[in-house]
Structure formats: C-alpha cells, structure tokens
Design a protein around this motif. Sequence first.
Motif, PDB file in Angstrom:
ATOM      1  N   ALA A   1      43.114  30.653  41.695  1.00  0.00           N
ATOM      2  CA  ALA A   1      42.644  31.774  42.510  1.00  0.00           C
ATOM      3  C   ALA A   1      41.528  32.549  41.814  1.00  0.00           C
ATOM      4  CB  ALA A   1      43.804  32.716  42.807  1.00  0.00           C
ATOM      5  N   PHE A   2      40.776  33.271  42.636  1.00  0.00           N
ATOM      6  CA  PHE A   2      39.860  34.288  42.144  1.00  0.00           C
ATOM      7  C   PHE A   2      40.583  35.621  42.281  1.00  0.00           C
ATOM      8  CE2 PHE A   2      36.507  31.216  43.521  1.00  0.00           C
ATOM      9  CZ  PHE A   2      35.965  30.996  42.264  1.00  0.00           C
ATOM     10  N   VAL A   3      40.341  36.546  41.335  1.00  0.00           N
ATOM     11  CA  VAL A   3      41.062  37.817  41.292  1.00  0.00           C
ATOM     12  C   VAL A   3      40.066  38.966  41.181  1.00  0.00           C
ATOM     13  CG1 VAL A   3      42.685  39.192  39.928  1.00  0.00           C
ATOM     14  CG2 VAL A   3      43.072  36.751  40.209  1.00  0.00           C
ATOM     15  N   ARG A   4      40.401  40.062  41.851  1.00  0.00           N
ATOM     16  CA  ARG A   4      39.653  41.305  41.666  1.00  0.00           C
ATOM     17  C   ARG A   4      40.624  42.475  41.675  1.00  0.00           C
ATOM     18  NH1 ARG A   4      36.245  42.168  47.326  1.00  0.00           N
ATOM     19  NH2 ARG A   4      38.042  42.600  48.669  1.00  0.00           N
TER      20      ARG A   4
ATOM     21  N   GLY B   1      35.847  34.119  36.730  1.00  0.00           N
ATOM     22  CA  GLY B   1      36.304  32.745  36.562  1.00  0.00           C
ATOM     23  C   GLY B   1      37.526  32.487  37.412  1.00  0.00           C
ATOM     24  N   VAL B   2      37.984  31.269  37.374  1.00  0.00           N
ATOM     25  CA  VAL B   2      39.157  30.865  38.139  1.00  0.00           C
ATOM     26  C   VAL B   2      40.406  31.170  37.311  1.00  0.00           C
ATOM     27  CG1 VAL B   2      40.350  28.899  39.171  1.00  0.00           C
ATOM     28  CG2 VAL B   2      37.853  29.048  39.307  1.00  0.00           C
ATOM     29  N   LEU B   3      41.364  31.831  37.934  1.00  0.00           N
ATOM     30  CA  LEU B   3      42.647  32.086  37.276  1.00  0.00           C
ATOM     31  C   LEU B   3      43.574  30.924  37.620  1.00  0.00           C
ATOM     32  CD1 LEU B   3      44.365  33.934  35.520  1.00  0.00           C
ATOM     33  CD2 LEU B   3      45.042  35.169  37.593  1.00  0.00           C
ATOM     34  N   ALA B   4      43.887  30.125  36.616  1.00  0.00           N
ATOM     35  CA  ALA B   4      44.702  28.925  36.813  1.00  0.00           C
ATOM     36  C   ALA B   4      46.128  29.286  37.205  1.00  0.00           C
ATOM     37  CB  ALA B   4      44.710  28.098  35.528  1.00  0.00           C
ATOM     38  N   VAL B   5      46.816  28.331  37.805  1.00  0.00           N
ATOM     39  CA  VAL B   5      48.228  28.501  38.147  1.00  0.00           C
ATOM     40  C   VAL B   5      48.998  28.791  36.857  1.00  0.00           C
ATOM     41  CG1 VAL B   5      50.269  27.331  39.045  1.00  0.00           C
ATOM     42  CG2 VAL B   5      48.049  26.994  40.152  1.00  0.00           C
ATOM     43  N   GLY B   6      49.768  29.856  36.861  1.00  0.00           N
ATOM     44  CA  GLY B   6      50.536  30.263  35.682  1.00  0.00           C
ATOM     45  C   GLY B   6      49.741  31.082  34.689  1.00  0.00           C
TER      46      GLY B   6
ATOM     47  N   ALA C   1      45.306  44.989  43.166  1.00  0.00           N
ATOM     48  CA  ALA C   1      44.829  43.656  42.796  1.00  0.00           C
ATOM     49  C   ALA C   1      44.826  42.780  44.037  1.00  0.00           C
ATOM     50  CB  ALA C   1      45.709  43.050  41.716  1.00  0.00           C
ATOM     51  N   GLU C   2      43.793  41.970  44.171  1.00  0.00           N
ATOM     52  CA  GLU C   2      43.682  41.035  45.282  1.00  0.00           C
ATOM     53  C   GLU C   2      43.307  39.665  44.733  1.00  0.00           C
ATOM     54  OE1 GLU C   2      42.051  43.978  48.800  1.00  0.00           O
ATOM     55  OE2 GLU C   2      40.589  42.887  47.611  1.00  0.00           O
ATOM     56  N   ALA C   3      43.724  38.640  45.438  1.00  0.00           N
ATOM     57  CA  ALA C   3      43.378  37.278  45.042  1.00  0.00           C
ATOM     58  C   ALA C   3      43.097  36.448  46.282  1.00  0.00           C
ATOM     59  CB  ALA C   3      44.513  36.649  44.245  1.00  0.00           C
ATOM     60  N   VAL C   4      42.199  35.492  46.131  1.00  0.00           N
ATOM     61  CA  VAL C   4      41.916  34.511  47.182  1.00  0.00           C
ATOM     62  C   VAL C   4      41.893  33.135  46.529  1.00  0.00           C
ATOM     63  CG1 VAL C   4      40.629  36.092  48.675  1.00  0.00           C
ATOM     64  CG2 VAL C   4      39.403  34.762  46.957  1.00  0.00           C
ATOM     65  N   GLN C   5      42.095  32.121  47.333  1.00  0.00           N
ATOM     66  CA  GLN C   5      42.075  30.757  46.813  1.00  0.00           C
ATOM     67  C   GLN C   5      40.705  30.440  46.241  1.00  0.00           C
ATOM     68  OE1 GLN C   5      42.755  28.898  50.684  1.00  0.00           O
ATOM     69  NE2 GLN C   5      40.780  27.872  50.481  1.00  0.00           N
ATOM     70  N   ALA C   6      40.699  29.686  45.160  1.00  0.00           N
ATOM     71  CA  ALA C   6      39.433  29.244  44.571  1.00  0.00           C
ATOM     72  C   ALA C   6      38.981  27.938  45.203  1.00  0.00           C
ATOM     73  CB  ALA C   6      39.592  29.076  43.059  1.00  0.00           C
ATOM     74  N   GLN C   7      39.925  27.090  45.549  1.00  0.00           N
ATOM     75  CA  GLN C   7      39.591  25.803  46.139  1.00  0.00           C
ATOM     76  C   GLN C   7      38.922  26.003  47.492  1.00  0.00           C
ATOM     77  OE1 GLN C   7      43.672  25.106  45.636  1.00  0.00           O
ATOM     78  NE2 GLN C   7      43.370  23.223  44.457  1.00  0.00           N
ATOM     79  N   GLY C   8      37.850  25.285  47.703  1.00  0.00           N
ATOM     80  CA  GLY C   8      37.124  25.382  48.961  1.00  0.00           C
ATOM     81  C   GLY C   8      35.940  26.322  48.908  1.00  0.00           C
TER      82      GLY C   8
END
Length: 195
Positions: A89-92, A128-133, A163-170
């Motif tokens: 995910a991307f995080v802000r 950057g991308v926040l990896a799973v875990g 805090a908000e997150a959206v999928q990074a894939q796609g």
Amino acid sequence: MSAKKRILSIGLAASLAAVAIAGSSLAYFTDSEEADNTYTIGNVDIVLTEPHWNEGQDLGGFEVEADDLYPGEAVAKDPTVKNEGKNPAFVRVKVDGLENFTYRTDYVEGKLGDGWVAYDDGYFYYDGVLAVGGTTDALFDQIVLNTNVGNGNGETGHIMVYAEAVQAQGAKTKWADVQNMEVSEIAAWFATCLA
C-alpha cells in the motif's frame, strides 16, 4: 421400373447410407473442457499507533492528550503506520491541531522520520510502497509547545492524527514503476482511488 432407374435408386440409396454412416461416426468425435478458477480478493488494512504517546497506548487515530504542557516542553509523539493487509500500500498521514507546536525528529526541528515527505496538499506521504507486514518509521518523534503560547489557564487542545492507505498495485502497469513513483504521483493515485 426400368433398369436404369433401379440402378440410379440403388446408387442414391447407397450414397445416402454412406453419408448417414459417415455422419453418425463423426458424431462420436466430441470434446469439452471446463476450468474452475478460484480467486481471493486482497485488502488494504493499516493500523496507526503512537508507541511513546502515553507509553504504549494504541490510539488507532483517535484523540490523544497530554497534561499541563508548558511553552518549550517537548513530548514524545511518534505516529507510525503498519500494513496489516494482504496487499502492498501507499500511506499518508494528516495531523490536525499542530498550530501551537513544532515537530521534530532526532531533536532536529522540522525534520520528519525516514521515508516521510510533507506535500502541499496538507498530508505527509510515506515515500514508497509499504510492504505487507511492514511498518513506517515514525512520522516524527516529538512535538514541542511553541514558546509564544501564553498562559492557558487549563485550556484543552486536541491533536488529531489520521492515516489513510490505498493499494499500490495497479498504480502503474509495471511493478518496478510503482516502486519508483514520486510523491506527486502517489498523491495523484490517492486522488484516483478515493474519488
């Protein structure tokens, strides 16, 4: 019936019999296939914590408090985000209520934690991308009450952390391009996903 007609009838009957036999034998050559494709749907799931605000209290993005602050006092405040979902995910993060405070990291005023960038839309983006875990570095590790704040006479203020997150894939066609996205591109992807 004449012999000619009889030969023609027998020939026609034989031809029809041959076509019927050929047609019935072709009917045995058949085929069919089927595929059962199983899939699961991923998710984006983040947890916001502030490990050192009220020592170990998991605030989950809710209201926090500190008592009897004085101008110039520094208190630990270290928002971190963990990706507990199934997808990167991307995080802000957005922090409301910092008007009377200065944030700092490693005792450097205005410094953010590793990987964080302040953007002109009022959010702090994890670059950057926040990896799973994975867990972000703290957005900052302290806030300091500004010295120009007067006597509060017990007034209460609030600092809200979102805090908000959206999928990074796609976000891009190629994963390598997703991993190299600039903050402006990440902000645009948030706008697309949250529209």
